[in-house]
Write an enzyme that holds these catalytic residues in place. Structure first.
Site, mmCIF file in Angstrom:
data_model
loop_
_atom_site.group_PDB
_atom_site.id
_atom_site.type_symbol
_atom_site.label_atom_id
_atom_site.label_comp_id
_atom_site.label_asym_id
_atom_site.label_seq_id
_atom_site.Cartn_x
_atom_site.Cartn_y
_atom_site.Cartn_z
ATOM 1 N N TYR A 18 0.833 -1.211 0.000
ATOM 2 C CA TYR A 18 0.000 0.000 0.000
ATOM 3 C C TYR A 18 0.860 1.250 0.000
ATOM 4 O O TYR A 18 1.860 1.330 0.723
ATOM 5 C CB TYR A 18 -0.930 0.009 1.219
ATOM 6 C CG TYR A 18 -1.745 -1.265 1.331
ATOM 7 C CD1 TYR A 18 -2.787 -1.520 0.432
ATOM 8 C CD2 TYR A 18 -1.424 -2.235 2.282
ATOM 9 C CE1 TYR A 18 -3.501 -2.718 0.500
ATOM 10 C CE2 TYR A 18 -2.137 -3.423 2.351
ATOM 11 C CZ TYR A 18 -3.173 -3.660 1.458
ATOM 12 O OH TYR A 18 -3.867 -4.833 1.522
ATOM 13 N N ASP A 19 0.452 2.227 -0.814
ATOM 14 C CA ASP A 19 1.168 3.505 -0.767
ATOM 15 C C ASP A 19 0.316 4.634 -0.184
ATOM 16 O O ASP A 19 0.797 5.746 0.018
ATOM 17 C CB ASP A 19 1.758 3.882 -2.137
ATOM 18 C CG ASP A 19 0.705 4.012 -3.215
ATOM 19 O OD1 ASP A 19 -0.478 4.184 -2.883
ATOM 20 O OD2 ASP A 19 1.075 3.934 -4.403
ATOM 21 N N THR A 20 -0.961 4.348 0.072
ATOM 22 C CA THR A 20 -1.822 5.361 0.707
ATOM 23 C C THR A 20 -2.572 4.721 1.875
ATOM 24 O O THR A 20 -3.141 3.631 1.735
ATOM 25 C CB THR A 20 -2.830 5.941 -0.296
ATOM 26 O OG1 THR A 20 -2.109 6.469 -1.409
ATOM 27 C CG2 THR A 20 -3.671 7.031 0.340
ATOM 28 N N LYS B 262 -3.867 0.270 -4.239
ATOM 29 C CA LYS B 262 -2.691 0.448 -3.375
ATOM 30 C C LYS B 262 -3.031 1.274 -2.129
ATOM 31 O O LYS B 262 -2.166 1.929 -1.535
ATOM 32 C CB LYS B 262 -1.573 1.140 -4.164
ATOM 33 C CG LYS B 262 -0.994 0.257 -5.263
ATOM 34 C CD LYS B 262 0.168 0.933 -5.935
ATOM 35 C CE LYS B 262 0.775 0.005 -6.998
ATOM 36 N NZ LYS B 262 1.753 0.727 -7.831
#
Lengths: 302, 302
Positions: free
Chosen positions: B18-20, B243
Site C-alpha cells: 500500500y502507498d496510501t 494500493k
C-alpha cells in the site's frame, strides 16, 4: 365509515348509547394552556346525565395530583381517581406486572410526573429532575454520575422530558448499555404532540434517540395504545365496554387504543388529525364518530 | 477471513503493498483526549516510507482547521489537506452536489465544526451554537425563534451536538415539519462513539430523535460509509484504490466504507469492536487485516 357528528339527533344517540366516556386531554379538552370551546359545558352536560368520565393521558410530565390541579386551573373539577396518566400506568406496570422489588431504584429519563407516581407506589428514583443533569456532561470529572452508575438501579423508565439534554441522554444510555438485564420501560411512544399551534417532539422521539444508541427498544410502552392501560381502567371502574366510548384527537394512539380495547370511538379534530387522515384509513379502521370539536356535543343540544 | 497482524513479515507486506493509508481518528489514533500507544512513531514510519496519509473522520463537531490543532496538541503534524471530516464532506455535498445557492441560509443542529466548514464555502448558518438555544424552550414568548422560522433557510443539516437539548430538537423539528421541501442532510449516522471507556451517543442517535419526530430520514449521510466521501478523497488525492488501505475501528462505518470503496481494510481493536464481532461476519465481509492496535505496525518492526 365514520359518522360525522353534525346534529342534535346524533348527540342524543351518543348520550343514550354510552354511559362511560374516556377522554384524551391534550388536543381534546385543551391545547397547551388554552381550554377548547364549551368544554366545561360539555363535561357538565355528561355529569348531569350521570355519565362516568375518565381522563386518559399519555402526558407523563405530570402526576395525577398535578393533573387535578391542571383541571382546576381550567375551572374543571375532577378527582384523582378519574385520571389515568401514562406516568401512573407506568408505576402500576412496574409494581404489579414487573413486580420490581421496592428496594430497587429506578433510573428516570423524564419529568416529575414519573418520579411522583413511582414514589407513590414506594420506589426511589434517580436521574429525572436531578439538577446536576442540567449541567453539561463533564467527562473530565471522575465523580461524574456517568462513571458511577448506581448498582441498586433495577429498571430504566423513559418518557417526555422538556429539559432533555445530552447529559441525560448519555446517562440513560449507560444504564441501557452497561446493564442489559435492566427492564427498559417507555411511558408512551407518541412521536409528537400539539402545542401552541406547533407539533413538538413527544416521548417517542426522546426515547428513540437513546433506544437507537443502545440498540434496544423499550419492552413495554405503558400509555395508549397499550391494551394493558385499558384493562386497568376497565377493572378499576367496572365499566361495560359496549357502553363506553373513547374520545381522542389521535388516530394512532387514542382511536387505536379504543378500537383495540373493544370500544366505540370519537375523533375530535381540535388536535393533530384532519378529516383527510381519517378518509385515508380502511373503513374498519376509521373512528365510529368524528366531530369538529368536543364542545359540539353541547352546542348541538342547544 | 481476516489476517491477524502479528509479525514483522506481515507489516513488511503491508508497507510494500500500500502507498496510501486512510485513517479513521477516534478509536484508532486516540480515544477522547488520550493518544494511543506508538501513534507518533507509526505515522513517522509511514511518512519515512513516503506513504500518503489521509485522516477521515465522522466527527463533525470540529472543522478541518480544528482538527489540525487537535493533531498538533497530540504532537502530530498534519496539513488541512490531509483531513476529511464529515463536517467538510457535508459542506462539499451541499455546495457541489445539491448546489444550494449561496444566498440561502442553512439551519444547523450541531457544533461549530459544521458551521465553520459551511461558512468556508460561503453559506450563512443559523441555529447551531447560537447561545439562545441553550436556554429552555419558552412557548410563552411570541418572539421565540420557534414562532419565527427564517424564510431564507434552504437546507437543514444535523450532526453530533454534545449540547443537544429539547430546544434545539424542537427548532430543527419545525424546519423539517413545516418546510418539507427543505433538503435534510446528516453529517454521519454513527449511533455511538467511544470516549473515556464509554460508548456515548453519536450523531446518528441525535439525528434519530428529530427524524422520528418529523417522520422523515435524512436524504444523505455525508460521512463514512457514504461512497461519495471516498470518491471525493480519491479524486482530490489522485490515489490508486488497489494500493490504498482504510484503517479504522468500526466495522459498520470504517470497514464498510473501505470495502464498498474497493479498498483493502485494517481493523484496529482499540475502539468499539472486538475480535468476536469480526468472527460473526461472513468471510467476505471481514476486514483484510485485524491488529490489536495501530502502533503494532511500528512495534513489530523494532
Amino acid at each position: 365509515m365514520s359518522i360525522k357528528v353534525a346534529s342534535k339527533d346524533q348527540v342524543d344517540t351518543i348520550l343514550t348509547k354510552y354511559d362511560t366516556f374516556l377522554f384524551d386531554c391534550d388536543g381534546v379538552l385543551w391545547l397547551g394552556d388554552h381550554l377548547l370551546p364549551k368544554i366545561i359545558e360539555t363535561l357538565n352536560l355528561l355529569r348531569s346525565h350521570n355519565k362516568k368520565v375518565i381522563f386518559v393521558t399519555n402526558n407523563s410530565t405530570k402526576s395525577r395530583e398535578n393533573y387535578v390541579s391542571k383541571f382546576e386551573n381550567f375551572g374543571l373539577k375532577v378527582s384523582k381517581g378519574e385520571i389515568f396518566s401514562s406516568s401512573f400506568a407506568s408505576a402500576v406496570y412496574i409494581s404489579t406486572i414487573l413486580k420490581l422489588p421496592k428496594d430497587k431504584k429506578i433510573w428516570v429519563l423524564g419529568q416529575s410526573g414519573i418520579e411522583d407516581e413511582l414514589k407513590e407506589v414506594g420506589y426511589t428514583t434517580i436521574g429525572g429532575t436531578d439538577p446536576r443533569l442540567n449541567e453539561p456532561l463533564n467527562l473530565n470529572d471522575p465523580n461524574s454520575m456517568i462513571f458511577n452508575l448506581d448498582p441498586d438501579v433495577g429498571a430504566v423508565i423513559a418518557g417526555l422530558d422538556l429539559n432533555m439534554n445530552y447529559h441525560k441522554m448519555s446517562l440513560t444510555l449507560q444504564y441501557l448499555l452497561q446493564k442489559p438485564e435492566l427492564p427498559f420501560i417507555a411511558t408512551n411512544i407518541d412521536s409528537t404532540y400539539p402545542s401552541k399551534g406547533l407539533k413538538l417532539a413527544g416521548a417517542g422521539s426522546v426515547i428513540e434517540s437513546v433506544a437507537f444508541a443502545a440498540g434496544r427498544q423499550p419492552m413495554c410502552s405503558c400509555g395508549k395504545p397499550n391494551p394493558g392501560m385499558m384493562d386497568a381502567i376497565v377493572a378499576k371502574h367496572a365499566i361495560d365496554r359496549s357502553k363506553t366510548i373513547m374520545v381522542g384527537d389521535r388516530l394512532n394512539t387514542d382511536m387505536k387504543f379504543g378500537r383495540d380495547g373493544g370500544l366505540d370511538t370519537l375523533l375530535v379534530l381540535t388536535g393533530i388529525e384532519t378529516m383527510e387522515n381519517v378518509e385515508k384509513l380502511a373503513t374498519d379502521e376509521q373512528p365510529t364518530y368524528v366531530a369538529n370539536k368536543l364542545g359540539d356535543l353541547y352546542e348541538y343540544l342547544q
